[in-house]
Motif scaffolding. Sequence first.
Motif, mmCIF file in Angstrom:
data_model
loop_
_atom_site.group_PDB
_atom_site.id
_atom_site.type_symbol
_atom_site.label_atom_id
_atom_site.label_comp_id
_atom_site.label_asym_id
_atom_site.label_seq_id
_atom_site.Cartn_x
_atom_site.Cartn_y
_atom_site.Cartn_z
ATOM 1 N N LYS A 10 0.961 -1.090 -0.111
ATOM 2 C CA LYS A 10 0.147 0.073 -0.082
ATOM 3 C C LYS A 10 0.758 1.217 -0.209
ATOM 4 C CE LYS A 10 -3.864 2.127 2.328
ATOM 5 N NZ LYS A 10 -5.238 1.703 2.779
ATOM 6 N N GLU A 12 0.975 5.340 -0.035
ATOM 7 C CA GLU A 12 0.031 6.478 0.223
ATOM 8 C C GLU A 12 0.976 7.886 0.218
ATOM 9 O OE1 GLU A 12 -3.484 5.576 3.298
ATOM 10 O OE2 GLU A 12 -1.348 4.718 3.866
ATOM 11 N N ARG A 13 0.141 8.600 -0.604
ATOM 12 C CA ARG A 13 0.830 9.945 -0.959
ATOM 13 C C ARG A 13 2.123 10.080 -0.985
ATOM 14 N NH1 ARG A 13 -3.409 13.906 0.421
ATOM 15 N NH2 ARG A 13 -1.749 15.273 -0.530
ATOM 16 N N SER A 39 -0.313 7.442 -4.872
ATOM 17 C CA SER A 39 -1.175 6.325 -3.851
ATOM 18 C C SER A 39 -1.731 5.273 -4.828
ATOM 19 C CB SER A 39 -2.386 7.106 -3.042
ATOM 20 O OG SER A 39 -1.864 8.340 -2.432
ATOM 21 N N GLU A 41 -2.463 0.641 -4.503
ATOM 22 C CA GLU A 41 -2.361 -0.546 -3.671
ATOM 23 C C GLU A 41 -1.948 -1.672 -4.585
ATOM 24 O OE1 GLU A 41 -6.016 0.243 -0.424
ATOM 25 O OE2 GLU A 41 -6.001 -1.354 -1.920
#
Lengths: 324, 303
Positions: A10, A12-13, A39, A41
């Motif tokens: 994952k 994120e940002r 971002s 997954e």
Amino acid sequence: MMASNDVLLKVERLKTYYPIKGGFLRRTIGFVKAVDDVSFEIKSGETLGLVGESGCGKSTTGRTILRLLNPTDGSITFDGKDITFLKGKELRKMRKHFQMVFQDPYASLNPMQMVGDIISEPIRNYTGRSMKEVKEEVFDLLEKVGLPPDAYYQYAHQFSGGQRQRIGIARALALKPKLVVADEPVSALDVSVQSQVLNLLKELQKEFSLTYLFIAHDLSVVKHMSDRIGVMYLGNLVEIADKNSLYAHPFHPYTQALISAIPTPDPHKKKERIVLQGDVPNPINPPKGCPFHTRCPVVKAECKEVKPVLKEVRAGHQVACHLY
Amino acid sequence: MEVVTNKNDAERKIASQSNHSPWALARKKFIRNKLAMVSLSFLMLLSLLSILAPYILNVDIARVDFLNINLPPSSEHWFGTDSNGRDVFARTLYGGRVSLLIGLASTLCVTLIGTIIGAIAGYVGGKIDQFLMRLTDFVLTFPFTVFVVVLNTILIGKVSGVWTLIMVISLLSWGGTARIVRSKILAEKENEYILAAISVGCSPFKVIAKHLLPNVASTIIVQASLLMAVMIVVESSLSFIGFGVPADTPSWGNMLSEARNSDVLQNKPWIWVPPCLAITFTILSINFVGEGLKDAFNPKSNR
């Protein structure tokens, strides 16, 4: 490919900036924003393709995820563990689970090492066993990637590009990793060899139940390999979707332009080609608002002010664009 | 079981074939280079004679014999005797022991220090690089001769003479090697195989020792071989002006210093020509070997 529902990776940002040093005493005078707020997954067992033109930050994204580069900001969660700012021994312990296949088959193998040494090195690093003890495993790996056992005693300069790439793949698989980042693994190879290496990667994925992050600039290669595809532009992820959905209904104007540029084998079929104007802006000083607004054929006033975020336009299809 | 035997067969077959490692290829190329091989043989012969001098010669080189001073070459004294009545042939061989030892030992020390500092600076980079390189600049800007003379004078008597000189020369000469190693490492570490080594879990030490150094070793070896020639000259010139090896120890430089006497220089060439030729041929040979190594390691040369 059977993709389960548990998320393996994952992101994120994620931001990775390269500092630009200059002036008196080599101070930092600016940043190249190679990856700027990305971002996504990856689920266990699937292949996520990452496409984009040269310099859009695909490779930097891949290398940052494997922590071969240090992220500036954001977070990377691998198998439930935050690896964003891991260091030293802790990080070395985690590296076992994610490996990389490199782009350049000539520069990615140490010319002074015997192939047997190259492939067994990862195993020896993590188990402390000797080359003799892991020999059988190396022979198995050589067989799996389609190289003769003789290769064990040879050196990288004795092989062709495709064979070298197989050695690189064997090295990446030696530790039985969960995630493999393939950074343009076939772009340096002959077209005739490309398909062999791609099929090898697919077979190995089945056999070892691997998860791939597949980076490429060739749209047909990505389509062949991936389950889902992310499109990057100037350090940003502009669209991410299931591959069929992306190729059938591209939403982002940049994706539309990319897909319209895929050549078709039928000379009579007329295709409407979207030709983008201008060049990619400098990532040192990216445009305000949407990164694509300087070249977008359907730009609106809003695009120049507000940066769009990814939003779901269809099930499993996310786009960062103010049009939707 | 069947499969295992096949693999062993394959192993045996490969082991008997020619070795394709980059080192083996360079060795083959070097052996084909006649000039370098002749030079290497000469150096080996000279070293062997020097090392074995105490066992093959039955002469006390320190003994002053005023009845036999300044004798021209004869069957008893092949190269004659010097102004203290000592046998020049014996002293040339004994001098080789000292001069070659100093050349070899200080080259090894300089290369070791230079490689360690250069490799760390090049690989780690950042503040450590800045610090080590400023240190290198500092060492490089020392006035070499003055410092050797001063340090040698301070240290003499505390440590045995020859090793003092080796230490002093080494501590003042590693700057150039460190810079060269650093620049090679900087270029080499950009290769993807370094990233690959990191990603398969190699520690920074292992990345430097196993992946970077073997790939810059050719440069280091060539550099070291040429450095050895320089070191022998440094020893000779320091001894010549009287600040090198203690005067009672024979070295080529010490023997040459007798030529400061104009009578010796003009009328008794047998005293200074042998050490002079020894120095010249040694340095020439070392340089030929160095050039040979350079060619052998260069993949583009087919000589």
